[in-house]
Scaffold this active site. Sequence first.
Site, PDB file in Angstrom:
ATOM      1  N   ASP A  54      52.977  24.994  34.170  1.00 46.18           N
ATOM      2  CA  ASP A  54      52.033  24.812  33.062  1.00 46.18           C
ATOM      3  C   ASP A  54      52.849  24.335  31.859  1.00 46.18           C
ATOM      4  O   ASP A  54      53.752  25.035  31.401  1.00 46.18           O
ATOM      5  CB  ASP A  54      51.344  26.135  32.702  1.00 46.18           C
ATOM      6  CG  ASP A  54      50.404  26.610  33.813  1.00 46.18           C
ATOM      7  OD1 ASP A  54      50.001  25.779  34.649  1.00 46.18           O
ATOM      8  OD2 ASP A  54      50.072  27.805  33.837  1.00 46.18           O
ATOM      9  N   ASP A  77      39.478  29.223  41.134  1.00 46.54           N
ATOM     10  CA  ASP A  77      40.057  30.390  40.475  1.00 46.54           C
ATOM     11  C   ASP A  77      39.295  31.606  40.984  1.00 46.54           C
ATOM     12  O   ASP A  77      38.067  31.674  40.859  1.00 46.54           O
ATOM     13  CB  ASP A  77      39.881  30.289  38.950  1.00 46.54           C
ATOM     14  CG  ASP A  77      40.765  29.192  38.352  1.00 46.54           C
ATOM     15  OD1 ASP A  77      41.641  28.689  39.077  1.00 46.54           O
ATOM     16  OD2 ASP A  77      40.580  28.863  37.174  1.00 46.54           O
TER      17      ASP A  77
END
Lengths: 251, 202
Positions: free
Chosen positions: A130, A11
């Site tokens: 997600d 990330d």
Amino acid sequence: MVAKRIIPCLDVKGGRVVKGVNFVGLKDVGDPVEIAKQYELQGADELCFLDITASHEGRETMREVVERCADVVFMPLTVGGGLKSVAEIKAVLRAGADKVSLNSSAVKNEDLISAGADIFGKQCMVVAIDAKRVDGHFEVFINGGRIPTGLDAIEWAVRAQKLGAGELLVTSMDTDGVKNGYDIELLDAICREVNIPVIASGGAGKLEHFSEVFKKTGADAALAASLFHYGELKVRDVKEHLYKEGISVRR
Amino acid sequence: MIAVIDYDAGNIQSVIKAVKYLGANVILTDKEDEILAADKIILPGVGAFPAAMASLKEKGLVSVIKRAAKEKPFLGICLGMQILFDRGFEFEETEGLSLIPGEVRPIDAKGLKIPHMGWNSLEIRKDCAVTERIKSGDFVYFVHSFAAKTDAKYIASVTDYGGEIVASVCNGNVFGTQFHPEKSGETGLDILRGFLGKEATL
């Protein structure tokens, strides 16, 4: 036969690798290029960079990160986070990425998947989903897990494949950060309905979680972030474990 | 000097970066004099067979490539390997460069996912520049939906994906890899080292 892949995920924010738990509470864990090189030495099969700022400046910084990584790391690179147009996709591919991952932007604008697949090829287009259990089904969430969409995750996976996705990155919000194993139920349900590669994400906490997801679902790859960043497990240990369990891996 | 042929074939930067990383001098070019002056030539490629051939024709590079490939080491990567053959059957039948006898057909892998994407292991069939530094069992990275059909004498290595798939080829000084050595970690770099020979210093 094609090896099952292990994919560390980085990330990235402001040109640094960060990691939070359940999408919040970010910590700086280091320079992306250094970390990428370490992962390559450990035997990672692919790397995934997620721009978690998803701002214009963030995308500029991300392109530089990808470019620097591609100078020294020779494996497939996937870049995601805030890519909203064909021009933005082209820019990261030019910087050295092999694939782009679309999440919220694919939900909001399905045509982006097909447009990208037509121009760059399906193999470039990863759709990231997600998903979270809501009222007895898996619902798709966007904007970093903040906004429910009403879409059923399994239906969306099938639709994404039809639109031109070459691969799916499936993250369970229920298991992400909990380190209690991948979401077998969600992954199995999606793998049964699509015939493109599926990357399992969210929940790895120990070696056995990797063998479990490959034995119990049709997943082609397993992704993990914090587990690798903090050195709790080395990619090499995961590969050795999988090999001993009779799963085909690159060693 | 290594010339990487520039014909809008996508992902060319990765090939250039890998060659640079190995310490060789490299230029990206579509100019006849630069291609003919280079010591070795790399033809990269991602995309479709007809579009690649059309692009080479439009740039007037077909005869230049054929001439260069007679004189010096020449490496085609992925689609760049496929167009080395006589013809391809992606969308429509298209004439290739005919530097290696054979043709390119859709992968016939019953029940398996297409494209053949990911790391797969090699079985070495012939000792040549693109196999001399690696061994059977080494993994390389593939992304393709079409595969070459050619005589065994041109096959340097194969892989298995629902049957045998040609992974690398050689015909004199002309070489090809169906996989991406520039994305295949240390094994891929060793394959490039083999091709680059003394041009690679690292």
